[in-house]
Design a protein around this motif. Sequence first.
Motif, PDB file in Angstrom:
ATOM      1  N   GLY A  20       8.968  12.325   7.393  1.00 20.47           N
ATOM      2  CA  GLY A  20       8.693  11.101   8.216  1.00 20.47           C
ATOM      3  C   GLY A  20       9.197  10.835   9.461  1.00 20.47           C
ATOM      4  N   ASP A  21       8.927  11.877  10.388  1.00 17.93           N
ATOM      5  CA  ASP A  21       9.197  11.833  11.802  1.00 17.93           C
ATOM      6  C   ASP A  21      10.779  11.930  12.151  1.00 17.93           C
ATOM      7  N   ALA A  22      11.600  11.989  11.199  1.00 22.45           N
ATOM      8  CA  ALA A  22      13.015  12.429  11.610  1.00 22.45           C
ATOM      9  C   ALA A  22      12.959  13.382  12.813  1.00 22.45           C
ATOM     10  N   THR A  23      13.673  13.289  13.889  1.00 21.04           N
ATOM     11  CA  THR A  23      13.897  14.055  14.884  1.00 21.04           C
ATOM     12  C   THR A  23      14.570  15.370  14.794  1.00 21.04           C
ATOM     13  N   GLU A  24      15.264  15.412  13.457  1.00 17.10           N
ATOM     14  CA  GLU A  24      15.935  16.881  13.129  1.00 17.10           C
ATOM     15  C   GLU A  24      15.834  16.824  11.872  1.00 17.10           C
ATOM     16  N   PRO A  25      15.655  18.000  11.167  1.00 19.26           N
ATOM     17  CA  PRO A  25      15.862  18.248   9.657  1.00 19.26           C
ATOM     18  C   PRO A  25      17.031  17.860   9.033  1.00 19.26           C
ATOM     19  N   GLY A  51      10.580  19.154  -1.605  1.00 24.61           N
ATOM     20  CA  GLY A  51       9.368  19.076  -2.515  1.00 24.61           C
ATOM     21  C   GLY A  51       8.014  17.904  -2.275  1.00 24.61           C
ATOM     22  N   ALA A  52       8.136  17.335  -1.081  1.00 18.79           N
ATOM     23  CA  ALA A  52       7.357  16.592  -0.865  1.00 18.79           C
ATOM     24  C   ALA A  52       6.204  16.759   0.109  1.00 18.79           C
ATOM     25  N   THR A  53       5.174  16.089  -0.156  1.00 21.96           N
ATOM     26  CA  THR A  53       3.799  16.450   0.641  1.00 21.96           C
ATOM     27  C   THR A  53       3.452  15.021   1.298  1.00 21.96           C
ATOM     28  N   GLY A  54       3.142  15.298   2.528  1.00 19.63           N
ATOM     29  CA  GLY A  54       2.467  14.104   3.140  1.00 19.63           C
ATOM     30  C   GLY A  54       1.016  13.435   2.909  1.00 19.63           C
ATOM     31  N   GLY A  55       1.088  12.259   2.873  1.00 13.44           N
ATOM     32  CA  GLY A  55      -0.300  12.016   2.371  1.00 13.44           C
ATOM     33  C   GLY A  55      -0.269  11.747   0.899  1.00 13.44           C
ATOM     34  N   ASP A  56       0.487  12.005   0.372  1.00 12.23           N
ATOM     35  CA  ASP A  56       0.533  12.323  -1.490  1.00 12.23           C
ATOM     36  C   ASP A  56       0.525  10.791  -2.012  1.00 12.23           C
ATOM     37  N   ARG A  57      -0.187  10.374  -3.096  1.00 11.34           N
ATOM     38  CA  ARG A  57       0.131   9.079  -4.031  1.00 11.34           C
ATOM     39  C   ARG A  57       0.637   9.723  -5.342  1.00 11.34           C
ATOM     40  N   THR A  58       0.862   8.888  -6.103  1.00 13.94           N
ATOM     41  CA  THR A  58       1.723   9.472  -7.409  1.00 13.94           C
ATOM     42  C   THR A  58       0.524  10.313  -8.104  1.00 13.94           C
ATOM     43  N   ASP A 172      11.523  -0.714  15.884  1.00 11.66           N
ATOM     44  CA  ASP A 172      12.927  -0.695  15.846  1.00 11.66           C
ATOM     45  C   ASP A 172      13.275   0.283  14.852  1.00 11.66           C
ATOM     46  N   MET A 173      12.360   0.571  13.782  1.00 13.10           N
ATOM     47  CA  MET A 173      12.544   1.293  12.602  1.00 13.10           C
ATOM     48  C   MET A 173      11.707   2.276  12.197  1.00 13.10           C
ATOM     49  N   LEU A 174      10.657   2.248  13.025  1.00 15.62           N
ATOM     50  CA  LEU A 174       9.405   3.114  12.648  1.00 15.62           C
ATOM     51  C   LEU A 174       9.110   4.080  13.812  1.00 15.62           C
ATOM     52  N   ASN A 182      11.823   5.977  11.431  1.00 13.40           N
ATOM     53  CA  ASN A 182      12.575   6.838  12.550  1.00 13.40           C
ATOM     54  C   ASN A 182      14.062   7.195  11.956  1.00 13.40           C
ATOM     55  N   ASP A 183      14.820   7.678  12.897  1.00 16.00           N
ATOM     56  CA  ASP A 183      16.149   8.398  12.420  1.00 16.00           C
ATOM     57  C   ASP A 183      16.991   7.161  11.860  1.00 16.00           C
ATOM     58  N   PHE A 184      16.923   5.832  12.572  1.00 16.25           N
ATOM     59  CA  PHE A 184      17.680   4.825  11.946  1.00 16.25           C
ATOM     60  C   PHE A 184      17.102   4.359  10.466  1.00 16.25           C
ATOM     61  N   GLY A 185      15.660   4.553  10.310  1.00 12.84           N
ATOM     62  CA  GLY A 185      15.180   3.985   9.108  1.00 12.84           C
ATOM     63  C   GLY A 185      15.584   5.348   7.894  1.00 12.84           C
ATOM     64  N   HIS A 186      15.642   6.553   8.575  1.00 12.38           N
ATOM     65  CA  HIS A 186      16.121   7.451   7.472  1.00 12.38           C
ATOM     66  C   HIS A 186      17.488   7.328   7.072  1.00 12.38           C
TER      67      HIS A 186
END
Length: 198
Positions: A20-25, A51-58, A172-174, A182-186
Amino acid sequence: LQHGDSVKIVAFGDSITAGGDATEPKLIFWQRYADALQQKYPRAKIEAINGATGGDRTGEGLVRLQEKVLNQKPDLVLIGFGMNDHNIDGFGTPLATFTNNLATMIDRIREETGAEIILYSTFPPNPKWHYGSHNMEAYALATKQVAREKQCAFADVYHNWLAIESKKKPEDMLSNNIDHPNDFGHWIYFEVLERMEL
Protein backbone atom coordinates in the motif's frame (compact mmCIF):
# COMPACT_ATOMS: atom_id res chain seq x y z
CA LEU A 1 6.61 -18.08 20.36
CA GLN A 2 7.28 -18.58 24.06
CA HIS A 3 9.09 -21.87 23.45
CA GLY A 4 11.33 -20.45 20.73
CA ASP A 5 9.76 -22.40 17.89
CA SER A 6 9.62 -21.41 14.23
CA VAL A 7 6.49 -19.40 13.46
CA LYS A 8 5.37 -18.52 9.93
CA ILE A 9 3.01 -15.58 9.42
CA VAL A 10 1.21 -15.01 6.11
CA ALA A 11 -0.40 -11.64 5.39
CA PHE A 12 -3.29 -12.11 2.96
CA GLY A 13 -5.37 -9.41 1.33
CA ASP A 14 -5.37 -6.65 -1.26
CA SER A 15 -2.94 -3.84 -2.15
CA ILE A 16 -3.07 -2.40 1.36
CA THR A 17 -1.68 -5.61 2.77
CA ALA A 18 0.66 -6.00 -0.20
CA GLY A 19 2.38 -2.78 0.87
CA GLY A 20 0.00 0.00 0.00
CA ASP A 21 2.74 2.51 -0.86
CA ALA A 22 4.72 2.18 2.37
CA THR A 23 8.06 3.86 1.69
CA GLU A 24 10.06 0.85 2.95
CA PRO A 25 9.15 -2.84 3.32
CA LYS A 26 9.95 -2.68 7.03
CA LEU A 27 7.19 -0.07 7.46
CA ILE A 28 4.40 -2.27 6.07
CA PHE A 29 2.12 -2.88 9.03
CA TRP A 30 2.36 -6.67 9.15
CA GLN A 31 6.15 -6.58 8.85
CA ARG A 32 6.29 -4.15 11.76
CA TYR A 33 4.01 -6.52 13.65
CA ALA A 34 6.23 -9.51 12.92
CA ASP A 35 9.29 -7.50 13.97
CA ALA A 36 7.59 -6.50 17.22
CA LEU A 37 6.74 -10.13 17.95
CA GLN A 38 10.36 -11.06 17.27
CA GLN A 39 11.53 -8.50 19.79
CA LYS A 40 9.00 -9.72 22.34
CA TYR A 41 9.90 -13.38 21.77
CA PRO A 42 13.62 -13.31 20.86
CA ARG A 43 13.98 -17.09 21.04
CA ALA A 44 11.37 -17.65 18.34
CA LYS A 45 12.19 -17.79 14.64
CA ILE A 46 9.53 -15.66 12.96
CA GLU A 47 9.07 -15.57 9.19
CA ALA A 48 6.59 -13.14 7.65
CA ILE A 49 5.36 -13.72 4.10
CA ASN A 50 3.52 -11.29 1.84
CA GLY A 51 0.63 -13.29 0.38
CA ALA A 52 -1.38 -10.26 -0.76
CA THR A 53 -2.20 -9.17 -4.31
CA GLY A 54 -3.10 -5.64 -5.33
CA GLY A 55 -6.60 -5.16 -6.66
CA ASP A 56 -7.99 -8.35 -5.15
CA ARG A 57 -11.46 -8.71 -3.76
CA THR A 58 -12.41 -11.69 -1.62
CA GLY A 59 -13.42 -13.61 -4.73
CA GLU A 60 -9.93 -13.36 -6.20
CA GLY A 61 -8.57 -14.09 -2.75
CA LEU A 62 -10.38 -17.42 -2.69
CA VAL A 63 -8.87 -18.31 -6.06
CA ARG A 64 -5.37 -17.49 -4.75
CA LEU A 65 -5.86 -19.06 -1.33
CA GLN A 66 -4.14 -22.35 -2.14
CA GLU A 67 -1.02 -20.79 -3.61
CA LYS A 68 -0.72 -17.74 -1.38
CA VAL A 69 -1.72 -19.23 1.97
CA LEU A 70 -2.35 -22.96 2.21
CA ASN A 71 0.82 -24.03 0.39
CA GLN A 72 2.86 -21.91 2.79
CA LYS A 73 1.78 -24.00 5.82
CA PRO A 74 1.37 -20.94 8.06
CA ASP A 75 1.01 -20.80 11.82
CA LEU A 76 -0.78 -17.43 11.75
CA VAL A 77 -2.73 -15.81 8.91
CA LEU A 78 -3.64 -12.12 8.86
CA ILE A 79 -6.65 -11.57 6.58
CA GLY A 80 -7.70 -8.13 5.39
CA PHE A 81 -10.10 -7.45 2.54
CA GLY A 82 -12.78 -4.87 1.91
CA MET A 83 -11.34 -1.90 0.07
CA ASN A 84 -12.04 -3.35 -3.38
CA ASP A 85 -15.03 -5.40 -2.23
CA HIS A 86 -16.86 -2.27 -1.06
CA ASN A 87 -16.75 -0.57 -4.48
CA ILE A 88 -19.82 0.31 -6.52
CA ASP A 89 -21.80 -2.31 -8.45
CA GLY A 90 -19.76 -3.84 -11.22
CA PHE A 91 -16.50 -3.26 -9.39
CA GLY A 92 -17.17 -4.56 -5.89
CA THR A 93 -18.61 -7.56 -4.09
CA PRO A 94 -22.12 -7.75 -2.62
CA LEU A 95 -22.00 -7.69 1.17
CA ALA A 96 -23.48 -11.19 1.60
CA THR A 97 -20.94 -12.64 -0.83
CA PHE A 98 -18.11 -10.80 0.92
CA THR A 99 -19.21 -12.28 4.24
CA ASN A 100 -19.45 -15.81 2.85
CA ASN A 101 -16.06 -15.51 1.16
CA LEU A 102 -14.35 -14.54 4.41
CA ALA A 103 -16.02 -17.42 6.24
CA THR A 104 -14.91 -19.86 3.53
CA MET A 105 -11.32 -18.62 3.78
CA ILE A 106 -11.30 -19.23 7.52
CA ASP A 107 -12.80 -22.70 7.19
CA ARG A 108 -10.29 -23.79 4.55
CA ILE A 109 -7.30 -22.37 6.40
CA ARG A 110 -8.29 -24.14 9.59
CA GLU A 111 -9.09 -27.42 7.88
CA GLU A 112 -5.87 -27.56 5.86
CA THR A 113 -3.31 -25.86 8.10
CA GLY A 114 -4.67 -25.46 11.62
CA ALA A 115 -3.30 -21.91 11.63
CA GLU A 116 -4.53 -19.18 13.96
CA ILE A 117 -6.30 -16.31 12.18
CA ILE A 118 -6.64 -12.59 12.73
CA LEU A 119 -9.25 -10.76 10.64
CA TYR A 120 -8.88 -7.01 10.32
CA SER A 121 -11.21 -4.42 8.87
CA THR A 122 -10.07 -1.62 6.61
CA PHE A 123 -10.58 2.13 6.48
CA PRO A 124 -12.91 4.24 4.35
CA PRO A 125 -11.18 5.63 1.23
CA ASN A 126 -11.13 9.28 0.29
CA PRO A 127 -14.78 10.45 0.11
CA LYS A 128 -14.06 11.73 -3.41
CA TRP A 129 -13.12 8.25 -4.70
CA HIS A 130 -15.66 7.74 -7.48
CA TYR A 131 -15.52 3.92 -7.46
CA GLY A 132 -16.21 3.65 -3.74
CA SER A 133 -19.71 2.85 -2.52
CA HIS A 134 -18.79 4.70 0.68
CA ASN A 135 -20.44 1.95 2.68
CA MET A 136 -17.23 0.70 4.29
CA GLU A 137 -18.82 0.60 7.72
CA ALA A 138 -21.06 -2.28 6.60
CA TYR A 139 -18.03 -4.24 5.35
CA ALA A 140 -16.12 -3.53 8.55
CA LEU A 141 -19.06 -4.72 10.66
CA ALA A 142 -19.42 -7.82 8.46
CA THR A 143 -15.74 -8.60 9.03
CA LYS A 144 -16.24 -8.29 12.78
CA GLN A 145 -19.33 -10.51 12.63
CA VAL A 146 -17.49 -13.24 10.71
CA ALA A 147 -14.70 -13.12 13.29
CA ARG A 148 -17.22 -13.50 16.09
CA GLU A 149 -19.08 -16.37 14.42
CA LYS A 150 -15.85 -18.18 13.53
CA GLN A 151 -14.30 -17.40 16.91
CA CYS A 152 -11.11 -15.87 15.59
CA ALA A 153 -9.36 -12.66 16.56
CA PHE A 154 -10.53 -9.34 15.13
CA ALA A 155 -8.50 -6.15 14.74
CA ASP A 156 -10.77 -3.12 14.39
CA VAL A 157 -8.79 -0.90 12.05
CA TYR A 158 -11.93 0.82 10.76
CA HIS A 159 -13.06 2.53 13.96
CA ASN A 160 -9.53 3.33 15.12
CA TRP A 161 -8.84 4.94 11.74
CA LEU A 162 -12.03 7.01 11.99
CA ALA A 163 -11.04 8.26 15.42
CA ILE A 164 -7.76 9.62 14.04
CA GLU A 165 -9.19 10.70 10.69
CA SER A 166 -11.61 13.03 12.47
CA LYS A 167 -8.63 15.30 13.17
CA LYS A 168 -6.84 14.82 9.84
CA LYS A 169 -7.29 15.36 6.12
CA PRO A 170 -7.31 12.35 3.75
CA GLU A 171 -3.94 13.35 2.33
CA ASP A 172 -2.45 13.20 5.84
CA MET A 173 -3.07 9.46 5.93
CA LEU A 174 -3.10 8.34 2.29
CA SER A 175 -0.11 8.11 -0.03
CA ASN A 176 -2.16 8.15 -3.24
CA ASN A 177 -4.93 10.28 -1.73
CA ILE A 178 -7.41 7.52 -2.64
CA ASP A 179 -7.11 4.19 -0.86
CA HIS A 180 -3.47 3.40 -0.01
CA PRO A 181 -2.23 4.25 3.48
CA ASN A 182 0.99 6.19 3.82
CA ASP A 183 3.54 5.24 6.47
CA PHE A 184 1.40 6.86 9.14
CA GLY A 185 -1.60 4.86 7.94
CA HIS A 186 0.41 1.64 8.12
CA TRP A 187 1.39 2.62 11.65
CA ILE A 188 -2.31 2.76 12.58
CA TYR A 189 -2.80 -0.81 11.33
CA PHE A 190 0.28 -1.91 13.25
CA GLU A 191 -0.87 -0.25 16.46
CA VAL A 192 -4.26 -1.96 16.29
CA LEU A 193 -2.57 -5.36 15.88
CA GLU A 194 0.02 -4.59 18.56
CA ARG A 195 -2.60 -3.65 21.11
CA MET A 196 -4.17 -7.09 20.87
CA GLU A 197 -1.24 -7.96 23.16
CA LEU A 198 -0.38 -11.34 21.71
